[in-house]
Scaffold this motif. Structure first.
Motif, PDB file in Angstrom:
ATOM      1  N   MET A  65       1.016   2.443  17.373  1.00 53.68           N
ATOM      2  CA  MET A  65       0.464   1.155  17.807  1.00 53.68           C
ATOM      3  C   MET A  65      -0.792   0.813  17.010  1.00 53.68           C
ATOM      4  O   MET A  65      -0.957  -0.321  16.552  1.00 53.68           O
ATOM      5  CB  MET A  65       0.143   1.189  19.303  1.00 53.68           C
ATOM      6  CG  MET A  65       1.352   1.201  20.204  1.00 53.68           C
ATOM      7  SD  MET A  65       0.892   1.304  21.956  1.00 53.68           S
ATOM      8  CE  MET A  65       0.165  -0.334  22.227  1.00 53.68           C
ATOM      9  N   ARG A  68      -0.169  -0.592  13.659  1.00 55.04           N
ATOM     10  CA  ARG A  68       0.295  -1.981  13.608  1.00 55.04           C
ATOM     11  C   ARG A  68      -0.838  -2.940  13.966  1.00 55.04           C
ATOM     12  O   ARG A  68      -0.849  -4.083  13.518  1.00 55.04           O
ATOM     13  CB  ARG A  68       1.485  -2.204  14.557  1.00 55.04           C
ATOM     14  CG  ARG A  68       2.713  -1.375  14.254  1.00 55.04           C
ATOM     15  CD  ARG A  68       3.123  -1.342  12.781  1.00 55.04           C
ATOM     16  NE  ARG A  68       3.301  -2.668  12.215  1.00 55.04           N
ATOM     17  CZ  ARG A  68       3.058  -2.972  10.931  1.00 55.04           C
ATOM     18  NH1 ARG A  68       2.625  -2.060  10.092  1.00 55.04           N
ATOM     19  NH2 ARG A  68       3.260  -4.200  10.500  1.00 55.04           N
ATOM     20  N   ILE A  69      -1.794  -2.493  14.764  1.00 54.73           N
ATOM     21  CA  ILE A  69      -2.917  -3.346  15.151  1.00 54.73           C
ATOM     22  C   ILE A  69      -3.860  -3.543  13.966  1.00 54.73           C
ATOM     23  O   ILE A  69      -4.293  -4.659  13.675  1.00 54.73           O
ATOM     24  CB  ILE A  69      -3.642  -2.757  16.383  1.00 54.73           C
ATOM     25  CG1 ILE A  69      -2.714  -2.822  17.613  1.00 54.73           C
ATOM     26  CG2 ILE A  69      -4.962  -3.480  16.651  1.00 54.73           C
ATOM     27  CD1 ILE A  69      -3.172  -2.017  18.805  1.00 54.73           C
ATOM     28  N   ASP A 132       6.479  -4.345  15.503  1.00 54.81           N
ATOM     29  CA  ASP A 132       5.772  -5.606  15.735  1.00 54.81           C
ATOM     30  C   ASP A 132       6.485  -6.448  16.788  1.00 54.81           C
ATOM     31  O   ASP A 132       5.852  -7.049  17.656  1.00 54.81           O
ATOM     32  CB  ASP A 132       5.647  -6.400  14.433  1.00 54.81           C
ATOM     33  CG  ASP A 132       4.652  -5.789  13.460  1.00 54.81           C
ATOM     34  OD1 ASP A 132       3.872  -4.903  13.865  1.00 54.81           O
ATOM     35  OD2 ASP A 132       4.673  -6.185  12.274  1.00 54.81           O
ATOM     36  N   LEU A 135       5.767  -4.982  20.180  1.00 52.27           N
ATOM     37  CA  LEU A 135       4.380  -5.220  20.600  1.00 52.27           C
ATOM     38  C   LEU A 135       4.177  -6.667  21.055  1.00 52.27           C
ATOM     39  O   LEU A 135       3.374  -6.922  21.956  1.00 52.27           O
ATOM     40  CB  LEU A 135       3.403  -4.856  19.485  1.00 52.27           C
ATOM     41  CG  LEU A 135       3.289  -3.359  19.173  1.00 52.27           C
ATOM     42  CD1 LEU A 135       2.308  -3.119  18.036  1.00 52.27           C
ATOM     43  CD2 LEU A 135       2.882  -2.560  20.412  1.00 52.27           C
ATOM     44  N   ARG A 136       4.902  -7.598  20.457  1.00 54.41           N
ATOM     45  CA  ARG A 136       4.791  -8.990  20.894  1.00 54.41           C
ATOM     46  C   ARG A 136       5.238  -9.142  22.347  1.00 54.41           C
ATOM     47  O   ARG A 136       4.729  -9.996  23.078  1.00 54.41           O
ATOM     48  CB  ARG A 136       5.625  -9.911  19.994  1.00 54.41           C
ATOM     49  CG  ARG A 136       4.899 -10.304  18.734  1.00 54.41           C
ATOM     50  CD  ARG A 136       5.630 -11.402  17.958  1.00 54.41           C
ATOM     51  NE  ARG A 136       5.460 -11.163  16.554  1.00 54.41           N
ATOM     52  CZ  ARG A 136       6.284 -10.481  15.765  1.00 54.41           C
ATOM     53  NH1 ARG A 136       7.391  -9.974  16.241  1.00 54.41           N
ATOM     54  NH2 ARG A 136       6.019 -10.314  14.500  1.00 54.41           N
ATOM     55  N   GLN A 137       6.181  -8.310  22.787  1.00 51.97           N
ATOM     56  CA  GLN A 137       6.668  -8.375  24.164  1.00 51.97           C
ATOM     57  C   GLN A 137       5.620  -7.909  25.178  1.00 51.97           C
ATOM     58  O   GLN A 137       5.669  -8.305  26.339  1.00 51.97           O
ATOM     59  CB  GLN A 137       7.923  -7.509  24.326  1.00 51.97           C
ATOM     60  CG  GLN A 137       9.128  -8.021  23.601  1.00 51.97           C
ATOM     61  CD  GLN A 137      10.334  -7.107  23.831  1.00 51.97           C
ATOM     62  OE1 GLN A 137      10.345  -6.278  24.741  1.00 51.97           O
ATOM     63  NE2 GLN A 137      11.352  -7.271  22.999  1.00 51.97           N
ATOM     64  N   GLU A 139       2.100  -7.841  24.473  1.00 49.06           N
ATOM     65  CA  GLU A 139       0.729  -8.127  24.017  1.00 49.06           C
ATOM     66  C   GLU A 139      -0.193  -8.684  25.096  1.00 49.06           C
ATOM     67  O   GLU A 139      -1.408  -8.641  24.944  1.00 49.06           O
ATOM     68  CB  GLU A 139       0.728  -9.029  22.785  1.00 49.06           C
ATOM     69  CG  GLU A 139       1.258 -10.421  23.002  1.00 49.06           C
ATOM     70  CD  GLU A 139       1.328 -11.203  21.706  1.00 49.06           C
ATOM     71  OE1 GLU A 139       0.715 -10.794  20.702  1.00 49.06           O
ATOM     72  OE2 GLU A 139       2.015 -12.238  21.700  1.00 49.06           O
ATOM     73  N   GLU A 140       0.342  -9.178  26.211  1.00 40.92           N
ATOM     74  CA  GLU A 140      -0.504  -9.692  27.296  1.00 40.92           C
ATOM     75  C   GLU A 140      -0.782  -8.639  28.369  1.00 40.92           C
ATOM     76  O   GLU A 140      -1.521  -8.905  29.314  1.00 40.92           O
ATOM     77  CB  GLU A 140       0.140 -10.924  27.938  1.00 40.92           C
ATOM     78  CG  GLU A 140       0.332 -12.092  26.981  1.00 40.92           C
ATOM     79  CD  GLU A 140      -0.967 -12.595  26.376  1.00 40.92           C
ATOM     80  OE1 GLU A 140      -1.994 -12.616  27.083  1.00 40.92           O
ATOM     81  OE2 GLU A 140      -0.961 -12.953  25.188  1.00 40.92           O
ATOM     82  N   PHE A 144      -1.599  -2.959  26.363  1.00 39.19           N
ATOM     83  CA  PHE A 144      -1.769  -3.360  24.966  1.00 39.19           C
ATOM     84  C   PHE A 144      -3.192  -3.823  24.696  1.00 39.19           C
ATOM     85  O   PHE A 144      -3.787  -3.459  23.672  1.00 39.19           O
ATOM     86  CB  PHE A 144      -0.787  -4.474  24.576  1.00 39.19           C
ATOM     87  CG  PHE A 144      -0.994  -4.922  23.149  1.00 39.19           C
ATOM     88  CD1 PHE A 144      -0.462  -4.199  22.099  1.00 39.19           C
ATOM     89  CD2 PHE A 144      -1.764  -6.037  22.856  1.00 39.19           C
ATOM     90  CE1 PHE A 144      -0.683  -4.583  20.778  1.00 39.19           C
ATOM     91  CE2 PHE A 144      -1.988  -6.434  21.552  1.00 39.19           C
ATOM     92  CZ  PHE A 144      -1.446  -5.698  20.510  1.00 39.19           C
ATOM     93  N   GLN A 145      -3.753  -4.623  25.597  1.00 39.67           N
ATOM     94  CA  GLN A 145      -5.108  -5.138  25.394  1.00 39.67           C
ATOM     95  C   GLN A 145      -6.124  -3.993  25.308  1.00 39.67           C
ATOM     96  O   GLN A 145      -7.015  -4.004  24.459  1.00 39.67           O
ATOM     97  CB  GLN A 145      -5.485  -6.108  26.520  1.00 39.67           C
ATOM     98  CG  GLN A 145      -4.691  -7.395  26.507  1.00 39.67           C
ATOM     99  CD  GLN A 145      -4.940  -8.223  25.250  1.00 39.67           C
ATOM    100  OE1 GLN A 145      -6.069  -8.365  24.802  1.00 39.67           O
ATOM    101  NE2 GLN A 145      -3.870  -8.766  24.685  1.00 39.67           N
ATOM    102  N   ARG A 148      -5.576  -2.162  21.989  1.00 38.82           N
ATOM    103  CA  ARG A 148      -6.111  -2.980  20.882  1.00 38.82           C
ATOM    104  C   ARG A 148      -7.626  -2.827  20.787  1.00 38.82           C
ATOM    105  O   ARG A 148      -8.179  -2.602  19.712  1.00 38.82           O
ATOM    106  CB  ARG A 148      -5.735  -4.444  21.095  1.00 38.82           C
ATOM    107  CG  ARG A 148      -6.247  -5.370  20.014  1.00 38.82           C
ATOM    108  CD  ARG A 148      -5.817  -6.820  20.310  1.00 38.82           C
ATOM    109  NE  ARG A 148      -6.381  -7.704  19.326  1.00 38.82           N
ATOM    110  CZ  ARG A 148      -7.593  -8.244  19.395  1.00 38.82           C
ATOM    111  NH1 ARG A 148      -8.378  -7.991  20.425  1.00 38.82           N
ATOM    112  NH2 ARG A 148      -8.042  -9.038  18.454  1.00 38.82           N
TER     113      ARG A 148
END
Length: 197
Positions: A65, A68-69, A132, A135-137, A139-140, A144-145, A148
């Motif tokens: 992760m 990719r971040i 990627d 991770l878009r699935q 990201e909220e 994930f936050q 990040r």
């Protein structure tokens, strides 16, 4: 012995010691180079740090992760900075209360991967484009936050916390670490204080 003779003797002593040290260094330069080479190889051969809080499987997912971040492009990214080791250390200390969120998030992410990609059991096994998309699935999500945020901190924070290996993050920013210089307190400070400066 006068002050001048004493000063002259000290200068002679310092000059002779310096000359002797230089002569030794030049005479044994091959030995010095050999020692430096040995030290460089020893550092390079050190095993990578191991995880103290995360399991190896969890660490692999978090490291993927982080990569990719802050990806590795033409410059080093979070993987080279060792951000995952900052995260591992933080989850065992200052962010201990977030460990269950991270573990649940890793399990959930791997379950999503297994559902979408037949035969793949871990996010770390996916190619970058598929990572990627996954991770878009999420990201909220708090998982994930939090990852990040910790990736950014682990890449750019002081390396004493386990990330920013070899000051990679600081080099990306163009930041040169300098020690804070303060003049030592001495009689001249007392004189300035008495004058009201």
């Amino acid at each position: 012995m006068s002050d001048f003779e004493l000063l002259s003797t000290r200068r002679s002593f310092v000059a002779s010691v310096t000359a002797l040290g230089s002569a030794w260094l030049l005479h044994d330069w091959a030995a010095v180079e050999s020692a430096l080479d040995h030290a460089a190889r020893a550092v390079a051969q050190q095993p990578p740090p191991s995880f103290t809080t995360l399991s190896a499987e969890e660490g692999a997912v978090i490291e993927a992760m982080t990569a990719r971040i802050i990806p590795t492009d033409n410059t080093p990214g979070a993987r080279e900075a060792g951000a995952v080791f900052f995260i591992d250390r933080a989850l065992g200390t200052i962010y201990k209360d977030q460990l269950s969120v991270v573990r649940k998030g890793v399990r959930d992410l791997n379950a999503r991967v297994a559902k979408r990609h037949r035969g793949v059991r871990s996010f770390a096994q996916l190619d970058p484009a598929s990572q990627d998309a996954m991770l878009r699935q999420i990201e909220e999500t708090p998982f994930f936050q939090g990852t990040r945020f910790a990736t950014i901190v682990g890449t750019f924070a002081n390396s004493s916390w386990g990330g920013n290996r070899d000051n990679v993050g600081w080099k990306l920013l163009g930041f040169e670490p300098h020690a804070i210089h303060k003049a030592p307190f001495g009689y001249y400070d007392a004189q300035d204080a008495a004058r009201g400066r």
